[in-house]
Design a protein around this motif. Structure first.
Motif, PDB file in Angstrom:
ATOM      1  N   ASN A 153     -35.134  -1.253 -32.746  1.00 33.19           N
ATOM      2  CA  ASN A 153     -33.881  -1.994 -32.697  1.00 33.19           C
ATOM      3  C   ASN A 153     -32.854  -1.286 -33.580  1.00 33.19           C
ATOM      4  O   ASN A 153     -33.143  -0.960 -34.730  1.00 33.19           O
ATOM      5  CB  ASN A 153     -34.132  -3.427 -33.200  1.00 33.19           C
ATOM      6  N   ASN A 199     -27.890 -19.058 -31.332  1.00 36.00           N
ATOM      7  CA  ASN A 199     -28.790 -17.911 -31.244  1.00 36.00           C
ATOM      8  C   ASN A 199     -29.928 -18.096 -32.242  1.00 36.00           C
ATOM      9  O   ASN A 199     -29.717 -18.293 -33.431  1.00 36.00           O
ATOM     10  CB  ASN A 199     -27.990 -16.633 -31.555  1.00 36.00           C
ATOM     11  N   ALA A 236     -23.749  -2.379 -28.202  1.00 34.32           N
ATOM     12  CA  ALA A 236     -24.584  -3.572 -28.084  1.00 34.32           C
ATOM     13  C   ALA A 236     -23.817  -4.703 -27.409  1.00 34.32           C
ATOM     14  O   ALA A 236     -24.380  -5.496 -26.662  1.00 34.32           O
ATOM     15  CB  ALA A 236     -25.072  -4.008 -29.465  1.00 34.32           C
ATOM     16  N   GLN A 271     -30.541  -7.983 -38.413  1.00 31.65           N
ATOM     17  CA  GLN A 271     -30.743  -8.066 -36.967  1.00 31.65           C
ATOM     18  C   GLN A 271     -30.118  -9.335 -36.403  1.00 31.65           C
ATOM     19  O   GLN A 271     -29.489  -9.319 -35.347  1.00 31.65           O
ATOM     20  CB  GLN A 271     -32.237  -8.027 -36.658  1.00 31.65           C
ATOM     21  N   ASP A 274     -30.620   1.921 -25.660  1.00 29.03           N
ATOM     22  CA  ASP A 274     -29.338   1.606 -25.021  1.00 29.03           C
ATOM     23  C   ASP A 274     -28.319   2.718 -25.231  1.00 29.03           C
ATOM     24  O   ASP A 274     -27.318   2.794 -24.527  1.00 29.03           O
ATOM     25  CB  ASP A 274     -28.742   0.318 -25.615  1.00 29.03           C
ATOM     26  N   THR A 277     -24.187  -3.935 -23.590  1.00 28.58           N
ATOM     27  CA  THR A 277     -25.494  -4.057 -22.953  1.00 28.58           C
ATOM     28  C   THR A 277     -26.134  -5.410 -23.235  1.00 28.58           C
ATOM     29  O   THR A 277     -27.017  -5.829 -22.497  1.00 28.58           O
ATOM     30  CB  THR A 277     -26.458  -2.972 -23.449  1.00 28.58           C
ATOM     31  N   SER A 307     -28.197  -6.060 -25.468  1.00 26.94           N
ATOM     32  CA  SER A 307     -29.409  -5.915 -26.289  1.00 26.94           C
ATOM     33  C   SER A 307     -29.098  -4.920 -27.392  1.00 26.94           C
ATOM     34  O   SER A 307     -28.021  -4.340 -27.424  1.00 26.94           O
ATOM     35  CB  SER A 307     -30.577  -5.433 -25.447  1.00 26.94           C
ATOM     36  N   GLU A 308     -30.036  -4.738 -28.294  1.00 29.46           N
ATOM     37  CA  GLU A 308     -29.755  -3.850 -29.425  1.00 29.46           C
ATOM     38  C   GLU A 308     -30.801  -2.756 -29.529  1.00 29.46           C
ATOM     39  O   GLU A 308     -31.106  -2.280 -30.606  1.00 29.46           O
ATOM     40  CB  GLU A 308     -29.707  -4.668 -30.723  1.00 29.46           C
ATOM     41  N   LYS A 309     -31.363  -2.374 -28.398  1.00 25.38           N
ATOM     42  CA  LYS A 309     -32.389  -1.326 -28.433  1.00 25.38           C
ATOM     43  C   LYS A 309     -31.751   0.036 -28.661  1.00 25.38           C
ATOM     44  O   LYS A 309     -30.627   0.284 -28.233  1.00 25.38           O
ATOM     45  CB  LYS A 309     -33.158  -1.316 -27.116  1.00 25.38           C
TER      46      LYS A 309
END
Lengths: 501, 503
Positions: free
Chosen positions: B314, B158, B367, B243, B377, B370, B372-374
């Motif tokens: 985020n 990542n 997270a 993050q 969400d 989904t 993502s980490e918005k």
């Protein structure tokens, strides 16, 4: 008989309802609404019992309860322990507010029949809000008061933001932030008092502050008082700290506005009287003229702006500001008539605004509008509702024989004694009140009808309960004011003692 | 040194450290010899058992007198016990998160390391709490830091995780170097690394030139450690690292690592500079003289943390700024140096541990689902999983500091200290005002959870480990909010920090 369980039970009884509701399936609308309503009853019964206990000539101090709760310790053994007690109690003034809260809460639970979705969440938050309100009026120390005060914030935020009308989230946010700021200022005051004196008990504090050897300088006391004034000024609200309250009145669902306008705004007045006047009488006296002027500004500003509103909810919102001005006027008089008038106004406005907002809810439920023009000709379509609306407006504008008259009369009587000029300016507000209320109500009841009222039914069934109960109480206070003044007697004497000394 | 002298020390006081150390060694060996296909989760559970055993032994050591080994390089005082309990509790909860963490993006090959690196980091923090010597303090700090650098970058494939590790290594080592440089001045002036000897020598410091040098050393140490605490203006690394790191690592950094940061700040600043004389014996200690610098950092941290958090989209970055802000609140307690400082910092860290770890548990579930980490969400979480939503709501309310939760009592303690002594009115006002600002973003998350419709209505699967963490943190947040004395009395009755600390 040992009665010290009464207040704790009274305050926390709605929690029982929350627990019950948690186990109900969320689709059972009727059952949930019934449980929600029933859960408000224990508090109502107990508060009325306490009232009759008092009428029977027994002491209110029977109900006081005190237990150790939190100890903040310094690390050295010889440093003082800062203790916060769990202490609830009632004075005459507090008793009246508790009764008012219990009544309005039960009636709002009836008004909550108009809630359209997620009844379970609504009633759980609603009951939590009731715990907060009852706690606020029974707390005997500032930290406990603050705890309950903040407990009212969170449910109200959600109740407005989730079940309100079109701009609900914005209204919920401005409620949260304004009140958050107010309570932040309040917290500073509480913590300074606590750190300097070692106690937050209201009675002890008022003795300590009066004591000239207390470790607080005159400047600090004045500063603390002004901070209190701002903190409760947001809640009351005092012009120019009022804009959040307009949004809430317009956007919140009817049951919540009844509570908000009937009870939550009164916390501001209660705080000013009990803490502002009770703890800092000297400082209150120094700023009395300023308060009188602020009161008159509130009265006139609210009245003039109410005059030009086209939405009846906005008329009522500005009318609340205007009526809270009368509370300030009465307090600023600093004499018995004035303060009594202010307290009367607190209770009377609680009842009247609950009635009017309930009727607004009834109208909105049927016509989906609260715009005055759209409601024209209401007397033809819904004669009974229109009649009660008119009666409520009469009470609000201070028709003799109803509660509004007694309170306005006494508040002005008090102020005329000490500040005749300011009071004279204020009387313009009374005239304006009659003008804007009659304009709005007549515009709805008797004006040209812009719509058909064919399919619209009048008040029916359980809707009569809140309307009739509130109307009866309003008239009762109007014709027999000693239902209020006799419990208040002791409170007033204590306050006058602090003031006149 | 003969064997007899070695054996004469009371090694029993190091039992918790030994337990962790032995288990680390065992896990490494197990990991090496376990078949590749075998699930490494068992290692995590062994680690958890070790943490639990260490906690029990630490608690059983409470109440005794101060003991030390090897000339104070390891000392067991009440301060050490109190904070070790916090660190172990925090690490235990993080371990639950780690066991429930779904390995992907390269992490699946390093699951064994994932578990025992948490333990090495924990060991570092424990050494830090129990050290009365600059050298062991620094060794503990480095053990923590190096383990954390690897953990931050453990999602090998990542990009964000790699960036996170890189930034953390560079910033972390620079800050360590600065702090070490500062410490070298202290050593140069006194010729010893033992904290209490340093304090004794500095309390009779006469030469104003030396005081000036010591002032420089104070500022360097403060800056170096402020990096570790992520206090403004040295906070920039935190959002990026939080993050990029896997959620359990983020939780570890924001809670355990931060607690350790405060431990070392208190140890060094209070013992060394709390004793250093500014103008000969008996004069104002250097720490009081330099109080304003800490105050400025505290104020800036609260303001920057809370204001920048408003802009985040985020969720992990949001909580990075939130934890920066909380470091600011804690620094207020450090600044005021009131008599209840240990209490208030300890209690606040306890409350912070509960609420923050709970929040990261929820973040890990949401997270993880989904991908993502918005913040968006979280929309409709209330519809999808009411219990998860209510738990998150309670934790957020505690973070915002509403009464009835542990977060409120923690803030109350700090205010008491701020108003009690000389009255740090400005700092306390900043703290209250920024708390109100924080309502915006905490309630912003709540708005998503409770008011917004869900884009996807599928249910969540909540693993056992997450469930444990959520129950402990939510119940704890409310319990310590309503009955704070259960924790405060334990401190008061068993641990006499202030007397132990300087003896």
């Amino acid at each position: 008989m040992n009665l010290n369980w009464v207040l704790s039970t009274l305050v926390f009884s709605p929690l029982l309802g929350i627990i019950l509701l948690a186990f109900l399936p969320k689709t059972q609308e009727k059952l949930i609404k019934l449980v929600g309503l029933l859960a408000t009853l224990p508090a109502l019964v107990l508060s009325l019992a306490a009232y009759f206990h008092y009428l029977a000539g027994k002491k209110l101090s029977d109900f006081s309860v005190s237990a150790e709760w939190i100890q903040f310790r310094g690390m050295n053994a010889n440093e003082p322990i800062f203790s916060v007690y769990y202490e609830l109690g009632l004075s005459g003034f507090q008793l009246l507010l508790v009764v008012l809260t219990a009544i309005v809460a039960t009636l709002s639970a009836i008004a909550a029949r108009y809630v359209k979705k997620e009844w379970k969440g609504f009633f759980m938050l609603f009951l939590l809000l009731e715990v907060g309100m009852l706690g606020v009026f029974t707390a005997e120390n500032l930290i406990l008061f603050f705890l309950f005060f903040e407990i009212t914030l969170i449910p109200t935020f959600f109740l407005i933001g989730k079940w309100g009308y079109f701009e609900k989230e914005k209204a919920a946010y401005s409620f949260l932030i304004y009140n958050g700021l107010g309570s932040a200022v309040l917290l500073i005051v509480i913590m300074i008092l606590f750190a300097k004196t070692g106690t937050t008990n209201v009675e002890l504090l008022s003795q300590m502050i009066a004591d000239p050897t207390a470790p607080l300088s005159a400047d600090l006391k004045l500063g603390l008082f002004i901070a209190l004034l701002i903190a409760f000024g947001v809640k009351l609200p005092i012009f120019p700290l009022h804009s959040w309250m307009l949004r809430v009145h317009v956007q919140a669902p009817p049951a919540v506005v009844m509570i908000h306008s009937g009870i939550l705004l009164k916390i501001g007045a209660y705080g000013l009287i009990r803490f502002g006047m009770g703890i800092f009488p000297e400082q209150f006296e120094m700023l009395a003229v300023l308060l009188a002027i602020l009161g008159v500004i509130n009265l006139l500003y609210g009245a003039f702006l109410a005059f030009i509103q086209s939405d009846f909810k906005m008329v009522l919102a500005y009318s609340s500001i205007s009526h809270m001005g009368i509370v300030l006027i009465g307090l600023a008089a600093m004499n018995e008539a004035g303060i009594q008038g202010a307290i009367f106004q607190v209770i009377s406005h609680g009842l009247i605004s609950a009635l009017l907002f309930f009727l607004v809810g009834v109208l909105y439920e049927r016509t989906e509008t609260s715009i005055i023009d759209h409601l024209g000709g209401l007397a033809k379509g819904m004669p009974i509702a229109a009649g009660f609306l008119l009666a409520g407006a009469m009470a609000s504008l201070g028709l003799p024989g109803m509660s509004g008259f007694v309170s306005e009369f006494m508040a002005f009587l008090g102020l005329f004694k000490v500040q005749p000029w300011i009071a004279a300016v204020g009387t313009i507000g009374i005239i304006m009140t009659a003008v804007y209320l009659l304009r709005a109500v007549l515009g709805m009841t008797f004006a040209q009808a812009h719509r058909k009222f064919d399919a619209i039914v009048d008040l029916k069934g359980v809707e009569y309960v809140p309307v009739i109960v509130l109307m009866l109480l309003i008239v009762l206070i109007g014709v027999y004011p000693s239902v209020l003044s006799s419990p208040l007697q002791a409170t007033l004497e204590t306050i006058m003692l602090g003031l006149g000394g | 040194m003969s064997l007899d002298t070695l054996l004469s020390y009371n090694w029993g006081i190091m039992t918790p450290e030994f337990i962790i150390l032995v288990v680390i060694a065992l896990l490494t060996i197990f990991d090496l010899f376990m078949p590749k296909t075998m699930d490494r989760k068992i290692l995590g559970w062994i680690g958890l058992a070790a943490i639990f055993a260490a906690m029990v032994t630490t608690a059983s050591l409470a109440g005794g007198s101060v003991e030390s080994i090897l000339d104070d390089t390891f000392r067991l005082d009440s301060f050490a016990i109190a904070f070790k309990l916090l660190l172990l509790a925090g690490a235990g909860l993080v371990m639950f998160l780690a066991v429930s963490h779904e390995a992907k993006e390269g992490l699946e090959n390093y699951k064994g390391e994932f578990y025992y690196l948490f333990l090495t980091a924990l060991l570092g923090t424990m050494i830090m709490t129990s050290s009365g010597d600059l050298i062991t303090l620094y060794i503990g700090l480095e053990l923590l830091s190096i383990s954390s650098y690897i953990l931050a970058g453990i999602r090998k494939n990542n990009l964000k995780s790699n960036e996170s590790a890189m930034k953390y290594v560079i910033n972390g080592s620079i800050s360590s170097a600065i702090a070490l440089f500062g410490m070298s001045y202290v050593y140069g002036l006194t010729g010893t690394t033992n904290l209490l000897d340093i304090a004794a020598q500095l309390s009779v410091l006469m030469d104003s030139q030396h005081v000036y040098l010591l002032g420089i050393s104070f500022l360097m140490i403060l800056v170096g450690l402020a990096f570790k605490l992520a206090a403004a203006p040295f906070h920039m690394w935190a959002p990026d690292v939080y993050q990029g790191a896997p959620t359990p690592v983020t939780a570890f950094l924001s809670v355990v690592s931060k607690t350790a940061g405060f431990v070392i700040v208190i140890r060094i600043l209070l013992t060394v500079f709390g004793a250093a004389a500014t103008e000969g014996p008996g004069s104002v200690p250097l720490l009081l003289d330099m109080q304003d610098y800490i105050a400025v950092i505290a104020g800036a941290t609260m303001i920057i943390g809370n204001v920048v958090a408003l802009k985040q989209t985020n969720i992990k970055r949001l909580f990075a700024y939130s934890s920066i802000a909380h470091a600011g609140y804690l620094l207020v307690a450090v600044t005021t140096l009131s008599s209840n400082m240990f209490y208030s910092i300890w209690f606040y860290l306890l409350a912070y541990l509960l609420m923050n770890l709970g929040v990261f548990a929820v973040i890990q579930v949401v997270a993880g689902k989904t991908g993502s980490e918005k913040i968006t969400d979280f929309a409709g979480l209330y519809r999808r999983s009411p219990w998860l939503a209510v738990a998150m709501g309670i934790l957020l309310i505690s973070l915002a500091g509403f009464p009835g939760t542990a977060g409120f009592i923690g803030k109350l303690n700090i205010f008491m200290g701020a108003f009690a002594t000389e009255g740090h009115y400005v700092l306390a006002s900043i703290m209250i005002a920024t708390t109100v600002i924080s309502y915006f973003y905490y309630f912003g998350v709540m708005t998503q959870i409770f008011f917004r419709p869900a884009a996807d209505t599928s249910k969540f699967h909540i693993p056992f480990g997450i469930l444990v963490v959520l129950i402990i943190t939510v119940v704890g947040s409310i319990w310590f909010g309503i009955f704070p004395n259960t924790a405060l009395d334990f401190m008061h009755n068993n641990l006499n920090i202030i007397d132990d600390f300087f003896s």
